[in-house]
Design an enzyme around this catalytic site. Sequence first.
Site, PDB file in Angstrom:
ATOM      1  N   ASP A  61       5.076  -0.435   7.485  1.00 45.16           N
ATOM      2  CA  ASP A  61       4.725  -0.399   6.065  1.00 45.16           C
ATOM      3  C   ASP A  61       3.294  -0.896   5.897  1.00 45.16           C
ATOM      4  O   ASP A  61       2.951  -1.984   6.380  1.00 45.16           O
ATOM      5  CB  ASP A  61       5.699  -1.282   5.273  1.00 45.16           C
ATOM      6  CG  ASP A  61       5.509  -1.161   3.787  1.00 45.16           C
ATOM      7  OD1 ASP A  61       6.122  -0.262   3.186  1.00 45.16           O
ATOM      8  OD2 ASP A  61       4.744  -1.968   3.216  1.00 45.16           O
ATOM      9  N   ASN A  69      -4.196   1.882  -4.364  1.00 41.16           N
ATOM     10  CA  ASN A  69      -4.052   2.871  -5.432  1.00 41.16           C
ATOM     11  C   ASN A  69      -4.523   2.327  -6.772  1.00 41.16           C
ATOM     12  O   ASN A  69      -5.219   3.021  -7.516  1.00 41.16           O
ATOM     13  CB  ASN A  69      -2.594   3.328  -5.549  1.00 41.16           C
ATOM     14  CG  ASN A  69      -2.222   4.363  -4.518  1.00 41.16           C
ATOM     15  OD1 ASN A  69      -3.071   5.069  -3.985  1.00 41.16           O
ATOM     16  ND2 ASN A  69      -0.947   4.459  -4.223  1.00 41.16           N
ATOM     17  N   HIS A  74      -5.621   7.154  -6.477  1.00 44.89           N
ATOM     18  CA  HIS A  74      -4.681   7.786  -5.560  1.00 44.89           C
ATOM     19  C   HIS A  74      -5.366   8.627  -4.488  1.00 44.89           C
ATOM     20  O   HIS A  74      -4.820   8.782  -3.388  1.00 44.89           O
ATOM     21  CB  HIS A  74      -3.659   8.617  -6.332  1.00 44.89           C
ATOM     22  CG  HIS A  74      -2.720   7.768  -7.131  1.00 44.89           C
ATOM     23  ND1 HIS A  74      -1.752   6.981  -6.549  1.00 44.89           N
ATOM     24  CD2 HIS A  74      -2.620   7.551  -8.469  1.00 44.89           C
ATOM     25  CE1 HIS A  74      -1.094   6.331  -7.483  1.00 44.89           C
ATOM     26  NE2 HIS A  74      -1.599   6.659  -8.660  1.00 44.89           N
ATOM     27  N   ASP A  78      -4.546   8.301  -0.716  1.00 42.32           N
ATOM     28  CA  ASP A  78      -4.201   9.431   0.148  1.00 42.32           C
ATOM     29  C   ASP A  78      -4.991   9.393   1.455  1.00 42.32           C
ATOM     30  O   ASP A  78      -4.445   9.645   2.533  1.00 42.32           O
ATOM     31  CB  ASP A  78      -4.454  10.760  -0.565  1.00 42.32           C
ATOM     32  CG  ASP A  78      -3.450  11.043  -1.677  1.00 42.32           C
ATOM     33  OD1 ASP A  78      -2.455  10.303  -1.796  1.00 42.32           O
ATOM     34  OD2 ASP A  78      -3.677  12.019  -2.425  1.00 42.32           O
ATOM     35  N   GLU A 104       4.444   4.448   1.380  1.00 39.99           N
ATOM     36  CA  GLU A 104       3.586   3.939   2.457  1.00 39.99           C
ATOM     37  C   GLU A 104       4.400   3.452   3.651  1.00 39.99           C
ATOM     38  O   GLU A 104       3.912   2.701   4.476  1.00 39.99           O
ATOM     39  CB  GLU A 104       2.676   2.821   1.931  1.00 39.99           C
ATOM     40  CG  GLU A 104       3.376   1.536   1.578  1.00 39.99           C
ATOM     41  CD  GLU A 104       3.996   1.507   0.179  1.00 39.99           C
ATOM     42  OE1 GLU A 104       4.434   0.412  -0.227  1.00 39.99           O
ATOM     43  OE2 GLU A 104       4.048   2.537  -0.515  1.00 39.99           O
TER      44      GLU A 104
END
Length: 184
Positions: A61, A69, A74, A78, A104
């Site tokens: 994670d 974010n 975003h 990404d 994630e």
Amino acid sequence: QLTLARTESQSIRKKLHNETLRALTDTLTGLPNREAFDERFNLARDRFLRYKHPASLAILDIDHFKLVNDNHGHLVGDRVLQAFAATVKNMTRSTDFLARFGGEEFVLIMPETDTNSAQALLEKIRISIAEMAPKNLGTQNPITVSSGLAAFQLGEKAEQLVERADKALYRAKDAGRNQVEIAE
């Protein structure tokens, strides 16, 4: 007519194959998705139960990903996910199976791998992720990863294995993040 039917049949098979691949792939990272993981996980578990060779499962994670974010948008998030996926994929063997589990979170199946070897790989991954230059990805936030690791065990249901890896992941997060924890 037979030639036409064969040509159409081949075309349909090719389209079906492409659509199946698309359905099993996470479009952002290019990694297999959760559905593909479920299929591969069942195969890995069946293989473990049959041959009784060591196998390990890890849940990885990205730490504090929400901040990326929230602070940078975003698109930057990404890019972080894509860079993370590429880095981890490049560090695994062709026999390992890396998939995006959701958000994630990523899962890694390591057949023929005991927890000591799996932990060593996860530590290398952890260090490589921490060495990624966040500015190159458009963020000021450092990128780190926490991992929960569990060995396949005889007599254990699939859900129990995933749950043990998940609990180990949460112990890594609770202990300060950017570390690997082994399931009990």
